[in-house]
Design an enzyme around this catalytic site. Structure first.
Site, PDB file in Angstrom:
ATOM      1  N   SER A   1       0.656  -1.013  -0.186  1.00  0.00           N
ATOM      2  CA  SER A   1       0.162  -0.217  -0.253  1.00  0.00           C
ATOM      3  C   SER A   1       1.260   1.065  -0.007  1.00  0.00           C
ATOM      4  O   SER A   1       1.847   1.303   0.444  1.00  0.00           O
ATOM      5  CB  SER A   1      -0.542  -0.095   1.347  1.00  0.00           C
TER       6      SER A   1
ATOM      7  N   TYR B   1      -1.925  -0.493  11.496  1.00  0.00           N
ATOM      8  CA  TYR B   1      -2.027  -1.376   9.504  1.00  0.00           C
ATOM      9  C   TYR B   1      -0.747  -1.046   9.531  1.00  0.00           C
ATOM     10  O   TYR B   1      -0.312  -1.565   8.158  1.00  0.00           O
ATOM     11  CB  TYR B   1      -3.174  -0.280   9.488  1.00  0.00           C
TER      12      TYR B   1
ATOM     13  N   LYS C   1       2.301  -3.820   6.967  1.00  0.00           N
ATOM     14  CA  LYS C   1       2.300  -3.935   5.909  1.00  0.00           C
ATOM     15  C   LYS C   1       4.291  -3.505   5.236  1.00  0.00           C
ATOM     16  O   LYS C   1       4.651  -4.245   5.148  1.00  0.00           O
ATOM     17  CB  LYS C   1       1.705  -2.673   5.121  1.00  0.00           C
TER      18      LYS C   1
HETATM   19  P1  NAD Z   1     -11.257  -6.708   1.466  1.00  0.00           P
HETATM   20  O1  NAD Z   1     -11.358  -6.201   3.426  1.00  0.00           O
HETATM   21  O2  NAD Z   1     -12.360  -6.341   0.678  1.00  0.00           O
HETATM   22  O3  NAD Z   1     -10.796  -7.606   1.353  1.00  0.00           O
HETATM   23  C1  NAD Z   1      -9.767  -8.790   2.346  1.00  0.00           C
HETATM   24  C2  NAD Z   1     -10.198 -10.532   2.246  1.00  0.00           C
HETATM   25  O4  NAD Z   1      -9.232 -11.259   2.613  1.00  0.00           O
HETATM   26  C3  NAD Z   1     -11.556 -10.397   2.745  1.00  0.00           C
HETATM   27  O5  NAD Z   1     -12.382 -11.550   2.285  1.00  0.00           O
HETATM   28  C4  NAD Z   1     -10.996 -11.296   3.917  1.00  0.00           C
HETATM   29  O6  NAD Z   1     -12.002 -11.860   4.490  1.00  0.00           O
HETATM   30  C5  NAD Z   1     -10.120 -12.429   3.756  1.00  0.00           C
HETATM   31  N1  NAD Z   1      -9.337 -12.543   5.034  1.00  0.00           N
HETATM   32  C6  NAD Z   1      -8.237 -11.171   6.182  1.00  0.00           C
HETATM   33  N2  NAD Z   1      -7.992 -12.088   6.266  1.00  0.00           N
HETATM   34  C7  NAD Z   1      -8.012 -13.306   6.558  1.00  0.00           C
HETATM   35  C8  NAD Z   1      -7.255 -14.151   7.011  1.00  0.00           C
HETATM   36  N3  NAD Z   1      -6.904 -14.818   8.261  1.00  0.00           N
HETATM   37  N4  NAD Z   1      -6.930 -15.563   6.668  1.00  0.00           N
HETATM   38  C9  NAD Z   1      -8.213 -15.555   4.993  1.00  0.00           C
HETATM   39  N5  NAD Z   1      -8.836 -14.948   4.718  1.00  0.00           N
HETATM   40  C10 NAD Z   1      -8.773 -13.402   4.882  1.00  0.00           C
HETATM   41  O7  NAD Z   1      -9.883  -5.338   1.407  1.00  0.00           O
HETATM   42  P2  NAD Z   1      -9.554  -4.890  -0.094  1.00  0.00           P
HETATM   43  O8  NAD Z   1      -9.644  -3.258  -0.117  1.00  0.00           O
HETATM   44  O9  NAD Z   1      -9.954  -6.027  -1.282  1.00  0.00           O
HETATM   45  O10 NAD Z   1      -8.079  -5.038  -0.056  1.00  0.00           O
HETATM   46  C11 NAD Z   1      -6.956  -6.651  -0.255  1.00  0.00           C
HETATM   47  C12 NAD Z   1      -5.798  -6.098   0.151  1.00  0.00           C
HETATM   48  O11 NAD Z   1      -5.043  -4.716  -0.276  1.00  0.00           O
HETATM   49  C13 NAD Z   1      -5.255  -6.105   2.117  1.00  0.00           C
HETATM   50  O12 NAD Z   1      -3.541  -6.861   1.897  1.00  0.00           O
HETATM   51  C14 NAD Z   1      -5.352  -4.406   1.848  1.00  0.00           C
HETATM   52  O13 NAD Z   1      -4.949  -4.147   3.297  1.00  0.00           O
HETATM   53  C15 NAD Z   1      -4.560  -3.646   0.530  1.00  0.00           C
HETATM   54  N6  NAD Z   1      -4.730  -2.602  -0.032  1.00  0.00           N
HETATM   55  C16 NAD Z   1      -6.537  -2.091  -0.172  1.00  0.00           C
HETATM   56  C17 NAD Z   1      -6.453  -0.631  -0.079  1.00  0.00           C
HETATM   57  C18 NAD Z   1      -7.801  -0.367  -0.345  1.00  0.00           C
HETATM   58  O14 NAD Z   1      -7.579   0.678  -0.638  1.00  0.00           O
HETATM   59  N7  NAD Z   1      -9.439  -1.474  -0.155  1.00  0.00           N
HETATM   60  C19 NAD Z   1      -5.482   0.192  -0.748  1.00  0.00           C
HETATM   61  C20 NAD Z   1      -3.842  -0.623  -0.422  1.00  0.00           C
HETATM   62  C21 NAD Z   1      -4.111  -2.231   0.070  1.00  0.00           C
END
Ligand code: NAD
Ligand code: UDP
Length: 337
Positions: A123, A147, A151
Protein backbone atom coordinates in the site's frame (compact mmCIF):
# COMPACT_ATOMS: atom_id res chain seq x y z
CA UNK A 1 -0.73 -20.84 -14.36
CA UNK A 2 -2.52 -22.13 -11.28
CA UNK A 3 -2.78 -19.30 -8.78
CA UNK A 4 -3.64 -19.39 -5.09
CA UNK A 5 -5.43 -16.14 -4.20
CA UNK A 6 -5.59 -15.45 -0.45
CA UNK A 7 -8.40 -13.03 0.41
CA UNK A 8 -9.90 -13.62 -3.04
CA UNK A 9 -13.48 -13.02 -1.87
CA UNK A 10 -12.67 -9.43 -0.86
CA UNK A 11 -13.00 -6.23 -2.84
CA UNK A 12 -9.75 -6.22 -4.80
CA UNK A 13 -9.38 -10.01 -4.70
CA UNK A 14 -12.75 -10.68 -6.36
CA UNK A 15 -12.01 -8.26 -9.22
CA UNK A 16 -8.57 -9.80 -9.65
CA UNK A 17 -10.10 -13.29 -9.81
CA UNK A 18 -12.22 -12.13 -12.77
CA UNK A 19 -9.10 -10.80 -14.52
CA UNK A 20 -7.16 -14.01 -13.77
CA UNK A 21 -9.91 -16.31 -15.07
CA UNK A 22 -10.32 -14.15 -18.16
CA UNK A 23 -6.55 -14.34 -18.78
CA UNK A 24 -6.83 -18.15 -18.74
CA UNK A 25 -5.38 -18.90 -15.31
CA UNK A 26 -6.74 -21.49 -12.88
CA UNK A 27 -7.71 -20.00 -9.54
CA UNK A 28 -8.00 -21.32 -5.98
CA UNK A 29 -9.27 -18.84 -3.38
CA UNK A 30 -8.49 -19.19 0.32
CA UNK A 31 -10.60 -16.80 2.41
CA UNK A 32 -12.11 -16.91 5.91
CA UNK A 33 -14.86 -14.48 4.84
CA UNK A 34 -14.16 -12.24 7.87
CA UNK A 35 -14.75 -9.18 5.70
CA UNK A 36 -16.46 -10.58 2.60
CA UNK A 37 -19.21 -12.79 1.25
CA UNK A 38 -19.15 -16.06 -0.68
CA UNK A 39 -21.75 -14.44 -2.99
CA UNK A 40 -18.89 -12.39 -4.47
CA UNK A 41 -17.21 -15.59 -5.63
CA UNK A 42 -20.42 -16.91 -7.20
CA UNK A 43 -20.66 -13.69 -9.15
CA UNK A 44 -16.98 -13.80 -10.17
CA UNK A 45 -17.61 -17.19 -11.77
CA UNK A 46 -20.80 -15.91 -13.41
CA UNK A 47 -18.96 -12.90 -14.92
CA UNK A 48 -15.96 -14.91 -16.13
CA UNK A 49 -18.08 -17.89 -17.23
CA UNK A 50 -15.50 -20.17 -15.62
CA UNK A 51 -15.24 -21.97 -12.28
CA UNK A 52 -12.76 -21.42 -9.50
CA UNK A 53 -11.99 -23.48 -6.40
CA UNK A 54 -12.86 -22.02 -3.01
CA UNK A 55 -11.43 -23.08 0.34
CA UNK A 56 -13.14 -21.50 3.34
CA UNK A 57 -10.18 -21.26 5.68
CA UNK A 58 -7.67 -19.06 7.43
CA UNK A 59 -4.16 -18.13 6.30
CA UNK A 60 -2.98 -18.57 9.90
CA UNK A 61 -3.98 -22.24 9.78
CA UNK A 62 -1.20 -24.40 8.24
CA UNK A 63 -3.66 -27.19 7.35
CA UNK A 64 -5.87 -24.80 5.39
CA UNK A 65 -2.81 -23.47 3.57
CA UNK A 66 -1.49 -26.95 2.75
CA UNK A 67 -4.91 -27.92 1.42
CA UNK A 68 -5.01 -24.78 -0.72
CA UNK A 69 -1.54 -25.42 -2.13
CA UNK A 70 -1.83 -29.17 -2.65
CA UNK A 71 -3.13 -28.84 -6.21
CA UNK A 72 0.32 -27.53 -7.18
CA UNK A 73 0.13 -23.73 -7.39
CA UNK A 74 2.59 -21.86 -9.63
CA UNK A 75 2.23 -18.62 -7.68
CA UNK A 76 0.36 -16.95 -4.82
CA UNK A 77 -1.38 -13.57 -4.84
CA UNK A 78 -1.67 -12.52 -1.21
CA UNK A 79 -4.55 -10.14 -0.46
CA UNK A 80 -5.76 -11.56 2.86
CA UNK A 81 -5.36 -8.93 5.57
CA UNK A 82 -7.25 -6.66 7.92
CA UNK A 83 -7.15 -3.13 6.49
CA UNK A 84 -8.95 -0.55 8.67
CA UNK A 85 -6.51 2.07 9.96
CA UNK A 86 -8.72 3.21 12.87
CA UNK A 87 -9.42 -0.35 14.03
CA UNK A 88 -5.70 -1.14 13.85
CA UNK A 89 -5.02 1.63 16.40
CA UNK A 90 -7.57 0.09 18.78
CA UNK A 91 -6.57 -3.55 18.22
CA UNK A 92 -2.93 -3.57 17.11
CA UNK A 93 -2.36 -7.17 18.25
CA UNK A 94 -5.22 -8.44 16.08
CA UNK A 95 -3.54 -6.73 13.11
CA UNK A 96 -0.09 -8.09 13.93
CA UNK A 97 -1.52 -11.58 14.36
CA UNK A 98 -3.67 -11.63 11.23
CA UNK A 99 -1.47 -9.69 8.83
CA UNK A 100 2.06 -10.49 9.98
CA UNK A 101 1.33 -13.89 11.56
CA UNK A 102 -0.75 -14.86 8.52
CA UNK A 103 2.02 -13.84 6.13
CA UNK A 104 4.63 -15.86 8.04
CA UNK A 105 2.34 -18.92 7.95
CA UNK A 106 1.82 -18.38 4.21
CA UNK A 107 5.57 -18.10 3.52
CA UNK A 108 6.16 -21.29 5.51
CA UNK A 109 3.46 -23.14 3.57
CA UNK A 110 4.92 -21.88 0.27
CA UNK A 111 8.30 -23.24 1.36
CA UNK A 112 6.77 -26.64 2.22
CA UNK A 113 5.00 -26.76 -1.15
CA UNK A 114 7.98 -25.43 -3.12
CA UNK A 115 6.03 -22.41 -4.42
CA UNK A 116 8.48 -19.60 -5.20
CA UNK A 117 6.38 -16.84 -6.78
CA UNK A 118 4.44 -14.24 -4.81
CA UNK A 119 2.51 -11.09 -5.62
CA UNK A 120 1.82 -9.12 -2.46
CA UNK A 121 -0.78 -6.41 -1.72
CA UNK A 122 1.20 -3.56 -0.30
CA UNK A 123 0.00 0.00 0.00
CA UNK A 124 0.99 3.62 -0.47
CA UNK A 125 0.60 3.79 3.30
CA UNK A 126 4.22 2.58 3.53
CA UNK A 127 5.29 6.09 2.41
CA UNK A 128 3.60 7.67 5.47
CA UNK A 129 3.73 11.42 5.00
CA UNK A 130 5.95 11.70 1.91
CA UNK A 131 8.45 14.53 1.51
CA UNK A 132 7.43 15.13 -2.12
CA UNK A 133 4.81 14.04 -4.65
CA UNK A 134 4.61 12.19 -6.96
CA UNK A 135 6.08 9.41 -4.82
CA UNK A 136 8.69 7.09 -6.31
CA UNK A 137 9.44 3.60 -5.00
CA UNK A 138 12.74 4.71 -3.47
CA UNK A 139 11.09 7.31 -1.21
CA UNK A 140 11.69 6.80 2.53
CA UNK A 141 9.34 4.25 4.12
CA UNK A 142 7.51 5.08 7.35
CA UNK A 143 4.59 3.63 9.22
CA UNK A 144 2.17 6.09 10.81
CA UNK A 145 -0.26 3.55 12.33
CA UNK A 146 -0.34 -0.19 13.20
CA UNK A 147 -1.96 -1.16 9.87
CA UNK A 148 0.80 0.63 7.97
CA UNK A 149 3.39 -1.02 10.18
CA UNK A 150 2.06 -4.46 9.26
CA UNK A 151 2.43 -3.63 5.54
CA UNK A 152 5.96 -2.39 6.08
CA UNK A 153 6.95 -5.45 8.14
CA UNK A 154 5.33 -7.84 5.64
CA UNK A 155 7.30 -6.21 2.79
CA UNK A 156 10.49 -6.69 4.82
CA UNK A 157 9.72 -10.32 5.75
CA UNK A 158 9.07 -11.17 2.12
CA UNK A 159 12.28 -9.37 1.13
CA UNK A 160 14.30 -11.39 3.66
CA UNK A 161 12.85 -14.68 2.38
CA UNK A 162 13.77 -13.70 -1.18
CA UNK A 163 17.32 -12.92 -0.02
CA UNK A 164 17.60 -16.31 1.65
CA UNK A 165 16.19 -18.33 -1.25
CA UNK A 166 17.70 -17.19 -4.55
CA UNK A 167 14.96 -18.85 -6.65
CA UNK A 168 12.24 -16.94 -4.83
CA UNK A 169 10.66 -13.89 -6.45
CA UNK A 170 8.09 -11.45 -5.13
CA UNK A 171 6.36 -8.40 -6.57
CA UNK A 172 5.23 -5.95 -3.89
CA UNK A 173 2.46 -3.90 -5.43
CA UNK A 174 1.98 -0.61 -3.59
CA UNK A 175 -1.61 0.37 -4.34
CA UNK A 176 -2.74 3.97 -4.17
CA UNK A 177 -6.56 4.45 -3.86
CA UNK A 178 -8.53 1.65 -5.53
CA UNK A 179 -12.15 2.61 -6.31
CA UNK A 180 -14.95 1.63 -8.70
CA UNK A 181 -16.31 -1.77 -9.57
CA UNK A 182 -16.57 -4.31 -12.37
CA UNK A 183 -18.55 -2.74 -15.25
CA UNK A 184 -21.20 -5.49 -14.96
CA UNK A 185 -22.28 -3.99 -11.62
CA UNK A 186 -22.32 -7.54 -10.16
CA UNK A 187 -19.28 -7.19 -7.87
CA UNK A 188 -17.98 -4.15 -6.03
CA UNK A 189 -16.87 -2.71 -2.73
CA UNK A 190 -19.12 -3.73 0.18
CA UNK A 191 -17.65 -2.30 3.37
CA UNK A 192 -18.97 -3.59 6.70
CA UNK A 193 -20.50 -0.83 8.83
CA UNK A 194 -19.70 2.82 8.19
CA UNK A 195 -17.30 3.15 5.26
CA UNK A 196 -13.86 4.49 6.15
CA UNK A 197 -12.98 5.38 2.58
CA UNK A 198 -14.25 8.26 0.54
CA UNK A 199 -15.71 6.59 -2.57
CA UNK A 200 -17.94 4.02 -0.82
CA UNK A 201 -19.11 6.74 1.56
CA UNK A 202 -20.09 9.02 -1.34
CA UNK A 203 -21.84 6.10 -3.06
CA UNK A 204 -23.87 5.32 0.06
CA UNK A 205 -24.93 8.97 0.40
CA UNK A 206 -25.98 9.01 -3.26
CA UNK A 207 -28.06 5.85 -2.84
CA UNK A 208 -29.75 7.21 0.30
CA UNK A 209 -28.12 4.92 2.89
CA UNK A 210 -26.35 7.87 4.57
CA UNK A 211 -27.39 11.49 4.83
CA UNK A 212 -24.34 13.62 4.21
CA UNK A 213 -20.66 13.27 3.51
CA UNK A 214 -18.18 14.76 5.94
CA UNK A 215 -15.25 16.29 4.09
CA UNK A 216 -12.24 15.99 6.37
CA UNK A 217 -10.58 19.40 6.16
CA UNK A 218 -11.08 22.35 3.83
CA UNK A 219 -7.82 24.05 4.76
CA UNK A 220 -5.21 21.70 3.29
CA UNK A 221 -2.49 23.35 1.16
CA UNK A 222 -4.15 22.08 -2.05
CA UNK A 223 -5.91 24.01 -4.87
CA UNK A 224 -9.42 23.70 -3.32
CA UNK A 225 -8.33 23.05 0.28
CA UNK A 226 -9.43 19.39 0.34
CA UNK A 227 -7.17 16.32 0.34
CA UNK A 228 -5.76 15.01 -2.94
CA UNK A 229 -5.34 11.29 -3.71
CA UNK A 230 -4.51 9.03 -6.65
CA UNK A 231 -7.79 7.17 -7.34
CA UNK A 232 -7.36 4.06 -9.42
CA UNK A 233 -10.02 1.88 -11.07
CA UNK A 234 -10.13 -1.53 -9.38
CA UNK A 235 -10.16 -3.31 -12.77
CA UNK A 236 -6.95 -1.48 -13.74
CA UNK A 237 -5.51 -2.69 -10.44
CA UNK A 238 -6.76 -6.23 -11.11
CA UNK A 239 -5.01 -6.20 -14.48
CA UNK A 240 -1.79 -5.01 -12.81
CA UNK A 241 -1.82 -8.29 -10.84
CA UNK A 242 -2.07 -10.34 -14.03
CA UNK A 243 0.92 -8.42 -15.42
CA UNK A 244 2.82 -8.82 -12.15
CA UNK A 245 2.42 -12.60 -12.35
CA UNK A 246 3.84 -12.62 -15.86
CA UNK A 247 6.72 -10.33 -14.83
CA UNK A 248 7.32 -12.43 -11.68
CA UNK A 249 7.77 -15.65 -13.65
CA UNK A 250 11.47 -15.04 -14.13
CA UNK A 251 12.16 -12.47 -11.48
CA UNK A 252 14.28 -13.16 -8.43
CA UNK A 253 14.26 -11.01 -5.31
CA UNK A 254 11.54 -8.69 -4.06
CA UNK A 255 10.53 -5.75 -6.25
CA UNK A 256 8.30 -2.93 -5.03
CA UNK A 257 6.16 -1.25 -7.69
CA UNK A 258 3.68 1.64 -7.33
CA UNK A 259 0.23 1.06 -8.78
CA UNK A 260 -1.47 4.38 -9.35
CA UNK A 261 -2.48 6.66 -12.20
CA UNK A 262 0.03 9.41 -11.50
CA UNK A 263 -2.81 11.95 -11.27
CA UNK A 264 -4.37 13.33 -8.09
CA UNK A 265 -7.97 14.46 -7.53
CA UNK A 266 -9.36 16.38 -4.57
CA UNK A 267 -12.27 15.24 -2.40
CA UNK A 268 -14.51 17.89 -4.00
CA UNK A 269 -13.48 16.86 -7.52
CA UNK A 270 -14.48 13.29 -6.67
CA UNK A 271 -17.82 14.47 -5.25
CA UNK A 272 -18.56 16.44 -8.43
CA UNK A 273 -17.55 13.59 -10.72
CA UNK A 274 -19.76 11.20 -8.75
CA UNK A 275 -22.72 13.59 -8.91
CA UNK A 276 -22.30 13.79 -12.65
CA UNK A 277 -22.03 10.01 -13.09
CA UNK A 278 -24.99 9.22 -10.83
CA UNK A 279 -27.30 12.18 -11.46
CA UNK A 280 -27.64 12.41 -7.65
CA UNK A 281 -26.76 15.26 -5.33
CA UNK A 282 -24.18 14.40 -2.67
CA UNK A 283 -24.68 16.85 0.22
CA UNK A 284 -21.59 17.44 2.32
CA UNK A 285 -20.22 19.43 5.24
CA UNK A 286 -16.62 20.47 5.54
CA UNK A 287 -15.42 19.40 9.01
CA UNK A 288 -12.05 19.19 10.77
CA UNK A 289 -9.12 17.21 9.43
CA UNK A 290 -8.97 13.48 10.15
CA UNK A 291 -6.06 12.51 12.40
CA UNK A 292 -3.19 10.99 10.44
CA UNK A 293 -4.30 12.32 7.02
CA UNK A 294 -1.87 13.92 4.58
CA UNK A 295 -2.60 16.80 2.19
CA UNK A 296 -1.73 15.04 -1.04
CA UNK A 297 -0.45 11.70 -2.20
CA UNK A 298 -0.11 10.44 -5.71
CA UNK A 299 2.11 7.94 -7.46
CA UNK A 300 4.94 8.13 -9.91
CA UNK A 301 3.77 5.12 -11.95
CA UNK A 302 6.67 4.97 -14.45
CA UNK A 303 8.19 1.79 -12.97
CA UNK A 304 4.92 -0.15 -13.45
CA UNK A 305 4.96 0.86 -17.08
CA UNK A 306 8.64 -0.03 -17.53
CA UNK A 307 8.56 -3.40 -15.72
CA UNK A 308 4.99 -4.61 -16.12
CA UNK A 309 3.99 -2.82 -19.31
CA UNK A 310 1.01 -1.58 -17.29
CA UNK A 311 -0.62 1.80 -17.06
CA UNK A 312 -4.06 2.81 -15.84
CA UNK A 313 -6.62 2.92 -18.66
CA UNK A 314 -9.79 4.13 -16.94
CA UNK A 315 -10.45 7.72 -15.91
CA UNK A 316 -12.37 9.29 -13.03
CA UNK A 317 -15.72 9.36 -14.89
CA UNK A 318 -15.52 5.58 -15.48
CA UNK A 319 -14.50 4.94 -11.86
CA UNK A 320 -17.58 6.86 -10.65
CA UNK A 321 -19.98 5.39 -13.23
CA UNK A 322 -18.91 1.82 -12.35
CA UNK A 323 -19.03 2.47 -8.59
CA UNK A 324 -22.54 3.88 -9.05
CA UNK A 325 -23.77 0.94 -11.16
CA UNK A 326 -22.68 -1.44 -8.40
CA UNK A 327 -24.14 0.71 -5.59
CA UNK A 328 -27.46 1.42 -7.34
CA UNK A 329 -27.93 -2.25 -8.26
CA UNK A 330 -26.88 -3.53 -4.81
CA UNK A 331 -27.86 -0.82 -2.32
CA UNK A 332 -27.28 -3.17 0.65
CA UNK A 333 -24.17 -4.76 -0.90
CA UNK A 334 -24.06 -8.58 -1.09
CA UNK A 335 -26.54 -8.91 1.80
CA UNK A 336 -29.36 -7.30 -0.15
CA UNK A 337 -32.09 -9.02 -2.14
P1 NAD B 1 -11.04 -6.80 1.79
O1 NAD B 1 -11.22 -6.75 3.26
O2 NAD B 1 -12.22 -6.56 0.92
O3 NAD B 1 -10.36 -8.18 1.36
C1 NAD B 1 -9.50 -8.90 2.21
C2 NAD B 1 -9.98 -10.35 2.23
O4 NAD B 1 -9.11 -11.11 3.06
C3 NAD B 1 -11.39 -10.50 2.80
O5 NAD B 1 -12.16 -11.29 1.92
C4 NAD B 1 -11.18 -11.19 4.14
O6 NAD B 1 -12.27 -12.03 4.46
C5 NAD B 1 -9.89 -11.97 3.87
N1 NAD B 1 -9.09 -12.27 5.07
C6 NAD B 1 -8.65 -11.43 6.03
N2 NAD B 1 -7.95 -12.10 6.95
C7 NAD B 1 -7.92 -13.40 6.55
C8 NAD B 1 -7.33 -14.57 7.10
N3 NAD B 1 -6.67 -14.55 8.25
N4 NAD B 1 -7.49 -15.73 6.41
C9 NAD B 1 -8.19 -15.77 5.26
N5 NAD B 1 -8.77 -14.69 4.71
C10 NAD B 1 -8.63 -13.52 5.36
O7 NAD B 1 -9.88 -5.75 1.42
P2 NAD B 1 -9.39 -5.22 0.00
O8 NAD B 1 -9.74 -3.78 -0.09
O9 NAD B 1 -9.79 -6.13 -1.08
O10 NAD B 1 -7.82 -5.30 0.22
C11 NAD B 1 -7.05 -6.40 -0.22
C12 NAD B 1 -5.60 -6.17 0.16
O11 NAD B 1 -5.15 -4.94 -0.41
C13 NAD B 1 -5.36 -6.04 1.66
O12 NAD B 1 -4.12 -6.68 1.95
C14 NAD B 1 -5.25 -4.56 1.86
O13 NAD B 1 -4.45 -4.25 3.00
C15 NAD B 1 -4.58 -4.12 0.57
N6 NAD B 1 -4.83 -2.71 0.22
C16 NAD B 1 -6.11 -2.27 0.09
C17 NAD B 1 -6.34 -0.93 -0.24
C18 NAD B 1 -7.75 -0.40 -0.37
O14 NAD B 1 -7.92 0.82 -0.37
N7 NAD B 1 -8.78 -1.21 -0.49
C19 NAD B 1 -5.25 -0.06 -0.45
C20 NAD B 1 -3.96 -0.56 -0.32
C21 NAD B 1 -3.76 -1.89 0.01
N1 UDP C 1 -12.26 11.66 3.17
C1 UDP C 1 -13.28 12.51 3.52
N2 UDP C 1 -14.43 11.99 4.06
C2 UDP C 1 -14.61 10.66 4.28
C3 UDP C 1 -13.55 9.79 3.92
C4 UDP C 1 -12.38 10.32 3.38
O1 UDP C 1 -13.17 13.73 3.33
O2 UDP C 1 -15.66 10.26 4.81
C5 UDP C 1 -11.03 12.20 2.55
C6 UDP C 1 -9.75 11.91 3.28
O3 UDP C 1 -9.49 12.92 4.23
C7 UDP C 1 -8.73 11.89 2.14
C8 UDP C 1 -9.52 11.34 0.96
O4 UDP C 1 -10.91 11.55 1.29
O5 UDP C 1 -8.33 13.20 1.80
C9 UDP C 1 -9.31 9.84 0.72
O6 UDP C 1 -9.54 9.15 1.93
P1 UDP C 1 -9.58 7.56 1.98
O7 UDP C 1 -9.84 7.18 3.41
O8 UDP C 1 -10.53 7.06 0.96
O9 UDP C 1 -8.13 7.12 1.51
P2 UDP C 1 -6.70 7.37 2.21
O10 UDP C 1 -6.81 8.47 3.20
O11 UDP C 1 -6.36 6.08 2.82
O12 UDP C 1 -5.80 7.75 1.08
Amino acid sequence: MHILVTGGAGYIGSHTCVALLEAGHEVTVLDNLCNSSAVALERVQEIAGKPLAFIHGDIRNPDDLDRALQGGADAVIHFAALKAVGESCEKPLAYFDNNIGGTIALLQAMERAGVRRLVFSSSATVYGEPDTVPVTEDAPLRATNPYGRTKLVMEQLIGDCCQAVPEMGAVLLRYFNPVGAHPSGRIGEDPAGIPNNLMPYIAQVAVGRRERLQVFGGDWPTPDGTGVRDYLHVMDLAEAHVRALEFGRDQAGARAINVGTGRGYSVLELVRAFEQASGKVVPYDVVGRRVGDVAELWAEPALAEALLGWRAQRGLATMCADAWRWQAGNPQGYDGP
